[in-house]
Structures are given as structure tokens and as C-alpha cells.
Design a protein around this motif. Structure first.
Motif, short mmCIF file in Angstrom:
data_model
loop_
_atom_site.label_atom_id
_atom_site.label_comp_id
_atom_site.label_asym_id
_atom_site.label_seq_id
_atom_site.Cartn_x
_atom_site.Cartn_y
_atom_site.Cartn_z
N PHE A 1 -3.91 -3.28 -5.68
CA PHE A 1 -5.18 -3.11 -6.39
C PHE A 1 -4.96 -2.88 -7.88
N ASN A 2 -3.94 -3.54 -8.40
CA ASN A 2 -3.65 -3.51 -9.84
C ASN A 2 -2.93 -4.80 -10.20
N GLN B 1 0.83 -1.20 0.00
CA GLN B 1 0.00 0.00 0.00
C GLN B 1 0.87 1.26 0.00
N SER B 2 0.24 2.41 -0.18
CA SER B 2 0.98 3.67 -0.33
C SER B 2 1.87 3.94 0.87
N THR C 1 7.40 10.00 -4.66
CA THR C 1 6.01 9.78 -4.28
C THR C 1 5.72 8.28 -4.29
N PRO C 2 4.79 7.83 -3.47
CA PRO C 2 4.50 6.39 -3.42
C PRO C 2 4.00 5.86 -4.76
N LEU C 3 4.39 4.64 -5.06
CA LEU C 3 3.94 3.96 -6.27
C LEU C 3 2.65 3.20 -5.99
N GLN C 4 1.83 3.07 -7.03
CA GLN C 4 0.60 2.30 -6.91
C GLN C 4 0.95 0.83 -7.17
N LEU C 5 1.17 0.08 -6.09
CA LEU C 5 1.61 -1.31 -6.19
C LEU C 5 0.53 -2.31 -5.80
N ASN D 1 6.94 0.96 -0.26
CA ASN D 1 6.98 2.36 -0.68
C ASN D 1 7.80 3.21 0.26
N GLY E 1 -7.41 -5.12 -9.10
CA GLY E 1 -8.48 -4.16 -9.35
C GLY E 1 -9.57 -4.78 -10.19
#
Length: 416
Positions: free
Chosen positions: A281-282, A258-259, A275-279, A264, A363
Motif C-alpha cells: 500500500f505504498n 503485508q506486515s 519490526t515489520p516494514l511497510q512494504l 517481513n 496507496g
């Protein structure tokens, strides 16, 4: 005299007695073998054959309407599809619709007809509320209750839903349908989802399998070549995920990715990212979690095969002048094909049926076929659609397995 005759009767030769004893012993051995195999055969039939057969039957089963309205179905099967059905058929429909209130038959019919058009449940309820006890002209009575009963398309859709066996669910699972004339055609573009779902499932399962192979092969090689004491310690770390719940491991990846998670925060602290990566829910989160869960299933078959390969073959190739990498690739690697095949098939088949991990970590665009099977089973109670999706996935898996098995055997024949 009879005593003398009995005494004079010649005895059976020893060879005949020996043959009888051998036959008796052979039958006893066969009975023992059958007795040993019977429990396993019964287990396979109960656990695998019957559920798979039930699923295949559910994918074409269409007996809901026939079980509640047998006379209506019989009349519609004789109808030529023009105008309206005969008066006797409509009278039978009215009587069976009235009787369907008992035993849940009305809900069963409404649910099945709603697959054709989602207006049928309401239409049946309105008709049932306004249905008289008797009528001299059921055609006029039904049309007065709702004008939809005077339309030919209404009865054609009911006729299409009435046969006891249908290919509707299988076709719908492939984004296909039967047109007004009975020909198979593709559904509207905005309604096509299942072909992309199957493609997504194959891509995710294949990607996870390749990543597990890339990570598991060197790790299995390391475990097979290290001293036993060190190898056993590392093997405990490989087997450690088996002692943790699948749901707990999946939830742990959500926390890590999570963020504000550990991954992150570590990347930000090291200055790699700002900035945090979207790791999560994808697709990235799905790959992380599934590879972590399935990696031991790739390592163990590879390790079992590599442990039986003598290191003297590779050393002999190097001593004869081969480069170490060439010796590894041409001498050692071909001997691991059986382990690679076993691990690849095992991981790929397991990845195809994953449901919890993509549902929690992925997601909406990362859900696999198993998600829709669970949806039709638990939410809409559309067992036919769930069984059709499962049957197609089973057929596709068997097809890919046969292709892969043939390719592996061909490679082995070429190298031998």
C-alpha cells in the motif's frame, strides 16, 4: 466480301498479347495482395483507429446542451454577455427545460452544467418544479422562481457550456482553465492535481522500466549463453507468470508483502529487522508487483536479439588484448541496442496504462492516470474528462517515443 475482310485483318503481334497477359497477371497479383491485407487493415481500423478517434473526439465533444436545448444555445451564442439574454431566449429555455424531462435530457443538461458549477442540477430541478405553463415575462418569472436566473454570471456559464466543441476538458486535465475574459490561466493551487498525477505516472513507469532493464539484461544474457537444455528450463520459469492471472499475481504480492507476510517474517527471523516494514500500500509495493509482472516483456526482446549475436566477436576482442569487460561493453552491448529499445518501449508503454496493480497494491499517493480515467468513466460518467486524460497520456507517450527513437538512431549512427 466481309468474310474476306475479316480474314485479311492482321493479327495482333505476340509482344502485344504478352504485355496484356503481364498486365492482367500484375492486376491479379495486386488484388490478391489487397485481399490478404484487407482483413488486417479492417482489424486495425476497428480495434485501434476508431476507438482512438472516438477518444480524441470525446475529449472536445460538448454537444450535450445543444442536443437538448438547441434554441437556447442558438440564442445564447448571439448574446453579447452583458445584462440578461433576450426574452425570446429565456422563453425558449423555459420551453426546452420543460420538454427535457422526456428522454433523459434533463439529467444530461444538469450533469454538463454541474461541471461549471455543482449547484446547477438543484437549480434546474427547483426551476422545473415552479415553472408555469405560460408567461408574458419569462425574465421576471425565472427570477421569481430563483434569483440566480437574474445574475449575468449564471447565463455566462451556460453560454460557456453551449458550444458544440470545447477545450474545457483538455485544459482541466492540465490544471488550466479559461478565465472570465477567455484567457487560459492556471486553476487555484489547492485544486491542482493532474500535473502531479502525470508526473507520478511517468516516474513510476520510468522506474519500473529501469528496474526491469537492470534485472532483465543479465538474465537475458545468461539465457542466451547457457546450453540449450538449461536455457530452455530457465525460459519456462520466465514464461511462468504468463500462465497466471494478473489479479492473482497482484493479490499474491499483497499477501507476501503485508506486515505478517512471508517477506517481513523472513527478515525478522533472520535478525535483519526487529519490526515489520511497510512494504505494501505504498510505492515500494507498486514497484515490486509491476516489475514482477512486466519483467518477462523486457527479457524476451533482449533474449531474441542476444541469441542472434555470435560469441566469436567478443572472443576475438579478448584475443586481441581487450579486457573482458571492455570487450563486452564495446563489442557485445552495442549489438543489443535494438533489443534494449524494444524491451524498454514495450515495458514503459505497458506500465503507463496500469490500473489494477497500483489500485490494489499502492496507496492514495501512488495512483496513476489510469485510475482517474476509470473514475471518470465508471463513477461520475464524465466521458469528456476521461477522454481528455487519455488523449494527453497518448500524446505524451508518442512524444517520448519519438524522442527516444531519435536518440537511439543517433547513437547507432555515431557508433557505426
Amino acid at each position: 466480301m466481309s468474310t474476306n475482310a475479316v480474314a485479311a485483318r492482321p493479327e495482333a503481334p505476340p509482344e502485344a498479347n504478352l504485355k496484356k497477359q503481364l498486365k492482367r497477371a500484375d492486376r491479379l497479383r495486386k488484388f490478391k495482395a489487397i485481399g490478404l491485407v484487407a482483413p488486417l487493415a479492417l482489424f486495425l481500423i476497428v480495434v485501434f483507429v476508431l476507438p482512438i478517434g472516438s477518444m480524441l473526439w470525446r475529449s472536445v465533444d460538448n454537444t450535450e446542451l445543444e442536443s437538448v436545448m438547441p434554441r437556447t444555445v442558438a440564442g445564447l451564442q448571439q448574446w453579447d454577455g452583458s445584462g440578461l439574454p433576450e426574452e425570446a431566449t429565456l422563453a425558449a429555455f423555459a420551453a426546452e427545460l420543460r420538454d427535457s424531462r422526456r428522454g433523459g435530457g434533463l439529467g444530461k443538461v444538469g450533469r454538463r452544467l454541474n461541471y461549471e458549477d455543482n449547484q446547477y442540477r438543484g437549480l434546474l430541478m427547483r426551476t422545473l418544479r415552479g415553472l408555469p405553463a405560460s408567461s408574458e415575462n419569462w425574465t421576471q418569472t425565472l427570477v421569481e422562481i430563483d434569483p440566480a436566473w437574474g445574475e449575468t454570471t449564471t447565463w455566462r456559464e451556460i453560454q460557456r457550456a453551449s458550444p458544440p466543441v470545447t477545450d474545457r476538458y483538455v485544459l482541466a486535465s492540465l490544471d488550466l482553465e479559461r478565465g472570465a475574459n477567455g484567457e487560459i490561466q492556471r486553476i487555484d493551487a489547492q485544486d491542482r492535481i493532474y500535473q502531479s498525477v502525470f508526473q507520478r505516472t511517468m516516474v513510476i513507469a520510468g522506474g519500473v522500466t529501469l528496474i526491469c532493464l537492470a534485472l532483465g539484461f543479465p538474465l537475458a544474457y545468461l539465457l542466451a549463453t547457457l546450453p540449450p537444455k538449461t536455457s530452455n528450463m530457465l525460459m519456462i520459469l520466465v514464461l511462468l507468470p504468463f500462465w497466471t492471472s494478473l489479479l492473482v499475481r497482484t493479490a499474491a504480492w499483497i499477501i507476501l508483502l503485508q506486515s505478517n507476510g512471508l517477506v517481513n517474517q523472513s527478515l525478522i527471523a533472520s535478525g535483519i529487522i526487529d519490526t515489520p516494514l511497510q512494504l505494501v500500500f505504498n510505492r515500494i509495493g507498486v514497484f515490486f508487483a509491476m516489475v514482477h509482472i512486466l519483467l518477462p516483456f523486457m527479457i524476451l526482446p533482449l533474449y531474441s536479439v542476444m541469441k542472434g549475436i555470435s560469441p566469436s566477436y567478443q572472443r576475438a576482442a579478448v584475443s586481441l588484448g581487450a579486457h573482458p569487460f571492455a570487450a563486452f561493453w564495446q563489442v557485445y552491448a552495442p549489438q543489443t541496442i535494438s533489443g534494449v529499445a524494444a524491451g524498454t518501449i514495450l515495458v514503459f508503454i505497458m506500465a503507463l496504462g496500469y490500473y489494477i496493480t497500483p489500485a490494489l497494491v499502492g496507496g492514495p499517493a501512488d495512483q496513476m492516470v489510469s485510475y482517474y480515467v476509470a473514475y471518470y468513466t465508471n463513477t461520475t460518467n464524465n466521458w469528456g474528462m476521461a477522454a481528455a486524460l487519455g488523449s494527453i497520456l497518448l500524446a505524451l507517450t508518442l512524444l517520448l517515443y519519438l524522442v527516444y527513437h531519435r536518440l537511439v538512431n543517433r547513437k547507432q549512427l555515431i557508433r557505426s
